[in-house]
Design a protein around this motif. Structure first.
Motif, PDB file in Angstrom:
ATOM      1  N   LEU A  14       0.820  -1.210   0.000  1.00 57.23           N
ATOM      2  CA  LEU A  14       0.000   0.000   0.000  1.00 57.23           C
ATOM      3  C   LEU A  14       0.853   1.259   0.000  1.00 57.23           C
ATOM      4  CD1 LEU A  14      -2.571  -1.153   2.704  1.00 57.23           C
ATOM      5  CD2 LEU A  14      -2.880  -1.161   0.224  1.00 57.23           C
TER       6      LEU A  14
ATOM      7  N   ALA B  51      -8.767   6.177   3.796  1.00 57.80           N
ATOM      8  CA  ALA B  51      -9.104   5.509   2.539  1.00 57.80           C
ATOM      9  C   ALA B  51      -7.806   5.094   1.855  1.00 57.80           C
ATOM     10  CB  ALA B  51      -9.902   6.450   1.647  1.00 57.80           C
ATOM     11  N   VAL B  52      -7.788   3.928   1.262  1.00 57.93           N
ATOM     12  CA  VAL B  52      -6.585   3.427   0.582  1.00 57.93           C
ATOM     13  C   VAL B  52      -6.179   4.374  -0.541  1.00 57.93           C
ATOM     14  CG1 VAL B  52      -5.685   1.541  -0.841  1.00 57.93           C
ATOM     15  CG2 VAL B  52      -7.004   1.024   1.187  1.00 57.93           C
ATOM     16  N   GLU B  53      -7.159   4.943  -1.234  1.00 58.07           N
ATOM     17  CA  GLU B  53      -6.870   5.841  -2.353  1.00 58.07           C
ATOM     18  C   GLU B  53      -6.464   7.231  -1.890  1.00 58.07           C
ATOM     19  OE1 GLU B  53     -10.208   4.623  -2.088  1.00 58.07           O
ATOM     20  OE2 GLU B  53      -9.741   2.777  -3.132  1.00 58.07           O
ATOM     21  N   GLY B  54      -6.550   7.489  -0.592  1.00 59.01           N
ATOM     22  CA  GLY B  54      -6.270   8.810  -0.061  1.00 59.01           C
ATOM     23  C   GLY B  54      -7.537   9.641  -0.002  1.00 59.01           C
TER      24      GLY B  54
ATOM     25  N   ARG C 228     -17.873   4.272   3.345  1.00 60.54           N
ATOM     26  CA  ARG C 228     -16.852   3.348   3.830  1.00 60.54           C
ATOM     27  C   ARG C 228     -17.048   2.966   5.299  1.00 60.54           C
ATOM     28  NH1 ARG C 228     -13.403   6.545   0.341  1.00 60.54           N
ATOM     29  NH2 ARG C 228     -12.660   5.237  -1.338  1.00 60.54           N
TER      30      ARG C 228
ATOM     31  N   LYS D  95     -10.651  -4.334   3.763  1.00 61.67           N
ATOM     32  CA  LYS D  95     -10.420  -4.555   2.337  1.00 61.67           C
ATOM     33  C   LYS D  95     -11.650  -4.199   1.521  1.00 61.67           C
ATOM     34  CE  LYS D  95      -7.882  -7.849   0.710  1.00 61.67           C
ATOM     35  NZ  LYS D  95      -6.660  -7.253   0.206  1.00 61.67           N
TER      36      LYS D  95
ATOM     37  N   ARG E 188     -12.238  -0.577   1.433  1.00 64.74           N
ATOM     38  CA  ARG E 188     -11.087   0.109   0.856  1.00 64.74           C
ATOM     39  C   ARG E 188     -10.512   1.131   1.838  1.00 64.74           C
ATOM     40  NH1 ARG E 188     -14.748   1.143  -2.883  1.00 64.74           N
ATOM     41  NH2 ARG E 188     -14.146   3.313  -3.121  1.00 64.74           N
ATOM     42  N   THR E 189     -10.327   0.654   3.077  1.00 60.45           N
ATOM     43  CA  THR E 189      -9.729   1.479   4.136  1.00 60.45           C
ATOM     44  C   THR E 189      -8.545   0.746   4.747  1.00 60.45           C
ATOM     45  OG1 THR E 189     -11.230   0.569   5.812  1.00 60.45           O
ATOM     46  CG2 THR E 189     -11.905   2.618   4.735  1.00 60.45           C
TER      47      THR E 189
END
Length: 145
Positions: free
Chosen positions: A23, A99-102, A109, A136, A139-140
Motif C-alpha cells: 500500500l 481511505a486506501v486511495e487517499g 466506507r 479490504k 477500501r480502508t
C-alpha cells in the motif's frame, strides 16, 4: 526462472516484507499499519463504551440490551470515523482510519466497514498487510497516527 512482474494468480504474488508495503506505507512509526495489539485494545474500548451507553437506555438483563449495544457501537463507529478519523478507541491508542486511495474516508466506507465488523468473521480474516476483510471491502486501512 524470473518471477512474473505482473502476477495473475494469488500464488504468484510475492509476500510482503512488512504490513502495508504493497500500500506504500512505512514499515513502522507514523503512517504504518496499526498492529493487532492496538486494534484489539481499541475494539475493547469501543465495545465497552457502547455497553455503558446502552445501559443508559436499557437494563442489563433485558433482551433489548443485547440489540442496543451493537447498534450503539455501530453508530459510534459510523459517526466518529468520518468526523475525527477513527473511533474513540482508535484515537485513544494513536490510530486512524484512512481511505486506501487517499482523501476523506466519506460516509459509505464507515457504514460498510462497521457492518462487516459487526459480523465478526470478516475482522478475523487478514491479509499480509494485516488488513481485515472489513477494511479490504471498504477500501480502508487503519494506520498509526
Amino acid at each position: 526462472m524470473v518471477p512474473d512482474a505482473n502476477p495473475q494468480t494469488f500464488g504468484d504474488l510475492e509476500p510482503s516484507r512488512w504490513p502495508g508495503e504493497r500500500l506504500g506505507l512505512p514499515e513502522e512509526g507514523r503512517g504504518s499499519v496499526a498492529r493487532a495489539g492496538r486494534r484489539i485494545l481499541a475494539l475493547l474500548v469501543d465495545w465497552g463504551s457502547a455497553m455503558l451507553l446502552s445501559l443508559l437506555v436499557t437494563p442489563y438483563e433485558s433482551v433489548a440490551y443485547t440489540w442496543v449495544t451493537p447498534l450503539v457501537f455501530a453508530v459510534l463507529q459510523i459517526v466518529f470515523i468520518p468526523t475525527i478519523g477513527g473511533s474513540l478507541g482508535h484515537r485513544l491508542f494513536g490510530m486512524h482510519v484512512v481511505a486506501v486511495e487517499g482523501g476523506w474516508v466519506g460516509f459509505v466506507r464507515p457504514i460498510v466497514r462497521t457492518g462487516l465488523l459487526l459480523l465478526v468473521i470478516p475482522a478475523l480474516v487478514w491479509d499480509s498487510d494485516q488488513r481485515g476483510f472489513h477494511d479490504k471491502v471498504a477500501r480502508t486501512v487503519l494506520i498509526r497516527s
